[in-house]
Design an enzyme around this catalytic site. Structure first.
Site, mmCIF file in Angstrom:
data_model
loop_
_atom_site.group_PDB
_atom_site.id
_atom_site.type_symbol
_atom_site.label_atom_id
_atom_site.label_comp_id
_atom_site.label_asym_id
_atom_site.label_seq_id
_atom_site.Cartn_x
_atom_site.Cartn_y
_atom_site.Cartn_z
ATOM 1 N N SER A 32 43.609 28.890 22.132
ATOM 2 C CA SER A 32 42.512 28.008 21.726
ATOM 3 C C SER A 32 41.186 28.763 21.768
ATOM 4 C CB SER A 32 42.461 26.776 22.625
ATOM 5 O OG SER A 32 42.410 27.149 23.967
ATOM 6 N N GLU A 67 48.404 46.037 38.757
ATOM 7 C CA GLU A 67 47.517 45.196 39.550
ATOM 8 C C GLU A 67 48.093 44.772 40.885
ATOM 9 O OE1 GLU A 67 45.507 42.100 37.534
ATOM 10 O OE2 GLU A 67 44.989 43.351 35.833
ATOM 11 N N GLU A 85 41.965 42.707 44.847
ATOM 12 C CA GLU A 85 42.763 42.100 45.895
ATOM 13 C C GLU A 85 43.879 41.277 45.258
ATOM 14 O OE1 GLU A 85 42.064 39.339 49.868
ATOM 15 O OE2 GLU A 85 40.445 39.610 48.431
ATOM 16 N N GLU A 129 51.111 45.714 33.338
ATOM 17 C CA GLU A 129 49.947 45.102 33.969
ATOM 18 C C GLU A 129 50.251 44.619 35.379
ATOM 19 O OE1 GLU A 129 46.857 44.875 33.326
ATOM 20 O OE2 GLU A 129 46.760 45.564 31.250
ATOM 21 N N GLY A 146 47.026 40.447 34.737
ATOM 22 C CA GLY A 146 47.200 40.608 33.292
ATOM 23 C C GLY A 146 46.170 41.548 32.717
#
Lengths: 272, 272
Positions: free
Chosen positions: A101, A85, A134, A81, A65
């Site tokens: 939160s 990745e 990784e 994303e 992300g």
DNA sequence: CAAATAGTGTCTCTAAGACAATATCAC
DNA sequence: GTGATATTGTCTTAGAGACACTATTTG
């Protein structure tokens, strides 16, 4: 004052704003390879995690992300994303909620929009791109420990992570969790993963949802295996076929070369 | 560099951030009062809108909502906003997605987190609070016009709004829309309302969802009426009772005074 | 008593589950 | 042929829908 005048005098920077990220829980259902060349692997479900290459939580395992960029929708950002990745472009991403939160990110006020995908484990390159060093598949399970607590286990080779979640409520058929032990995962990703997994279980009986994760042409066995992996059950092929036949159309193509009778390929039935 | 050092040097303001809002689609199911004192009103569903008291879209009808504040979760923000603008505190709010396409707000880069609620129409004050000068219930319907287009009709007394949406896809059992005509509603609220309504229809057969919108004690008829209003169908009381009995426990209390046989009050059955 | 909703009993039919049997491929 | 999955058929049973019926209240 007209709206034009108002907009000329309006400065969005006058107000406090959060940063916004996306995170993707990509579940794989292909299962491990088996001893016999013609036997299918066991039903199992795994989750794609990346090891963080930079602070915060450097070296921890996390969901792929990153930050939302101007001009992108959250969906576009999630696709970008996970591709950056892991090198993988999922067929589609199901939104599962916003995690907002306070204190969930040590860098400050940062919300995360979470998504779920189901993918084959092929096509994901072993090593990630720029900000993740990784990418790996972790065998994944969420077990009810009783007393409202759930254990989230993730293991890949010699790496084993275990987080604990407390179920605080069930709202609209979705479990709400609180992290009791983050298990070494970055941020509140134990919470996001548990939420993702429990939502996936809740919707896996809905073929409309499963089809959106599958390739255009598929065998009924592969569809059955996806459902069995997610729900953690074993189904009778005869009954499964009868249940699903309303939703699919057969094609003329077959998938062979597997050491047994070839399976007919099906497509999703056109929407009524 | 340690994580502490990293965080000391990290400035969240170095990156572009969006503003984040919440919007609430509160649907009411009480229906209009009827000619006869003892006959129930017809099944109908209505939506709570507020007239915007300031720019942009000043004077337009919009969903109650506003900006997320630091320290709030999006859920907390949604509860605060609907209370501020309508005086009503819903029992619960179901998240239905994030709307983030560029250009959806003339003030700049602004995302909206949307929620749905089902409420009785009593308890909502006629006039709103600070940044909304009026709150009103609009009779609401979403009609399939064919060709992938849908008409969203909202009417309240002499006010009548009609927006048009094009369905661009159905993903994960949820319709994705594009605004063809905003119908005079503020921002992309026609899109949010259509999405909310179609999601509500999709989940209304799920009792777990309906219970979260109802008071603790309810009659089976009221539960049936909620489902009928949302789905736009008429159900047989006998079949409905049989279907729902697994999910409810009866109480010793009755609801009378309605000019006919009093109805027993039920509570949701405790989770297995 | 009339009108309205609350609640029950029974029939049918569909679809899900259990389980047995047959089909076809790679080796 | 062997071993595996693919595919079909049949029996049973749970549950949804149709519909006729009874119960209880207020005016």
């Amino acid at each position: 004052m007209t709206e034009e005048e108002f907009l000329r005098g309006y400065n969005i920077g006058d107000y406090e704003r959060p940063s916004v990220t996306v995170d993707v829980a990509a579940f794989g259902v292909s299962g491990e390879k088996c001893e016999s060349y013609r036997k299918d692997g066991n039903k199992s479900i795994s989750l794609l995690l990346v090891r963080r290459g930079c602070h915060p939580f450097k070296g921890c395992w996390a969901l792929p992300g990153g930050f939302l960029r101007p001009g992108e929708t959250v969906e576009e950002s999630a696709f970008r994303e996970i591709k950056e990745e892991t090198g993988f472009v999922p067929r589609s991403l199901m939104p599962i909620g916003v995690f907002s939160s306070s204190g969930r990110d040590p860098r400050g006020w940062i919300l995360s929009n979470a998504f779920v995908s189901i993918v084959g484990e092929e096509g994901v390159r072993a090593s990630g791109g720029d900000d993740a060093d990784e990418a790996r598949w972790f065998r994944c399970s969420l077990d009810d420990e009783g007393g409202g607590f759930f254990g989230l286990s993730l293991s890949s080779g010699d790496i084993s992570l275990r987080a604990r979640l407390e179920r605080t409520a069930v709202l609209f058929g979705r479990s709400q969790f609180r992290i009791a032990d983050g298990g070494g995962l970055a941020f509140d990703h134990a919470l996001i993963i548990a939420t993702a997994f429990s939502i996936l279980r809740g919707v896996a009986e809905n073929f409309d949802v499963l089809f959106d994760f599958l390739p255009e042409k598929f065998t009924l066995s592969s569809l059955q295996k996806v459902q069995e992996s997610i729900l953690g059950v074993s189904l009778q092929p005869a009954n499964f076929r009868r249940k699903v036949e309303r939703f699919v159309d057969e094609t003329d193509e077959f998938q062979g070369g597997a050491g047994h009778r070839p399976a007919k390929l099906f497509v999703r039935k056109a929407r009524r």
